[in-house]
Scaffold this active site. Structure first.
Site, mmCIF file in Angstrom:
data_model
loop_
_atom_site.group_PDB
_atom_site.id
_atom_site.type_symbol
_atom_site.label_atom_id
_atom_site.label_comp_id
_atom_site.label_asym_id
_atom_site.label_seq_id
_atom_site.Cartn_x
_atom_site.Cartn_y
_atom_site.Cartn_z
ATOM 1 N N CYS A 19 -34.048 -3.550 -4.551
ATOM 2 C CA CYS A 19 -32.989 -4.469 -4.984
ATOM 3 C C CYS A 19 -32.802 -5.515 -3.888
ATOM 4 C CB CYS A 19 -31.696 -3.728 -5.333
ATOM 5 S SG CYS A 19 -30.829 -2.967 -3.954
ATOM 6 N N ASN A 22 -30.474 -3.293 -0.554
ATOM 7 C CA ASN A 22 -30.694 -1.855 -0.408
ATOM 8 C C ASN A 22 -29.421 -1.095 -0.029
ATOM 9 O OD1 ASN A 22 -32.604 0.430 1.624
ATOM 10 N ND2 ASN A 22 -32.400 0.486 -0.573
ATOM 11 N N CYS A 24 -26.794 -0.840 -2.846
ATOM 12 C CA CYS A 24 -26.121 -0.497 -4.118
ATOM 13 C C CYS A 24 -27.100 0.114 -5.124
ATOM 14 C CB CYS A 24 -25.461 -1.724 -4.746
ATOM 15 S SG CYS A 24 -24.162 -2.491 -3.780
ATOM 16 N N ARG A 25 -27.851 -0.745 -5.802
ATOM 17 C CA ARG A 25 -28.677 -0.309 -6.922
ATOM 18 C C ARG A 25 -29.853 0.563 -6.520
ATOM 19 N NH1 ARG A 25 -29.520 -6.240 -9.244
ATOM 20 N NH2 ARG A 25 -29.331 -6.646 -7.017
ATOM 21 N N SER A 26 -30.685 0.074 -5.615
ATOM 22 C CA SER A 26 -31.902 0.826 -5.291
ATOM 23 C C SER A 26 -31.618 2.168 -4.613
ATOM 24 C CB SER A 26 -32.881 -0.022 -4.480
ATOM 25 O OG SER A 26 -32.334 -0.456 -3.262
ATOM 26 N N ASP A 133 -26.172 -6.606 -10.488
ATOM 27 C CA ASP A 133 -25.694 -6.333 -9.129
ATOM 28 C C ASP A 133 -24.179 -6.135 -9.176
ATOM 29 O OD1 ASP A 133 -25.141 -6.184 -6.440
ATOM 30 O OD2 ASP A 133 -26.196 -8.031 -5.908
#
Length: 167
Positions: A19, A22, A24-26, A133
């Site tokens: 993402c 690195n 939040c999402r990933s 995001d």
């Protein structure tokens, strides 16, 4: 049907989630997939990592809102330290799963585009969707992103099992 690239090393697979920063999402996808792989008995054959396109958060822990969402569903988010994806990952990782189209584009310029997939291609409810995001939003956005990650990781496990099986 979306498929995963063949492994670099037969019988072993390495997945990288990517993402922006690195935090939040990933890393959330990393934690969720590792948990699901353990449940499927694949932890000894599959490695999972995550990284960011940018270097803004290198060394930082996961965003506290992402960590709270994960913790609230029984996952352990404590071991994460943000890192930036490097070109060398293409020789190490079997697939790099981008959270949105901008990440996929950046990764394709950085290395082998045949190893890059959009994570949302595996989403059973909305194939091809980008994972938004949640960084600039509230708690609900982190919960919605985690919903997407859980269902997509659940759908991803059988793809990994097939990639591990010799053809």
């Amino acid at each position: 049907m979306t498929s995963l690239p063949a492994p670099h090393r037969p019988g072993h697979y390495r997945v990288a989630f990517i993402c922006s920063g690195n935090i939040c999402r990933s890393p959330s996808a990393d934690v969720v997939l590792e948990s699901m792989l353990a449940e499927a008995g694949l932890s000894d054959r599959v490695e999972v990592v995550s990284g960011g396109i940018g270097d803004w958060h290198v060394g930082d822990a996961m965003d506290p809102r992402s960590a709270a969402a994960l913790h609230g569903r029984g996952y352990d988010p404590t071991r994460h330290a943000a890192q930036q994806v490097q070109a060398g990952w293409f020789g190490r990782d079997d697939v790099l799963l981008a959270m949105d189209e901008s990440h996929r584009s950046d990764l394709s310029r950085l290395g082998d585009p045949e190893r890059v997939r959009l994570f949302g291609e595996f989403d059973p409810d909305d194939p091809g969707v980008e994972v938004p995001d949640p960084y600039y939003g509230g708690r609900d956005g982190f919960e919605e992103v985690l919903d997407m990650i859980e269902r997509t990781c659940r759908a991803l496990v059988p793809h990994i099992e097939r990639a591990l099986s010799p053809s």
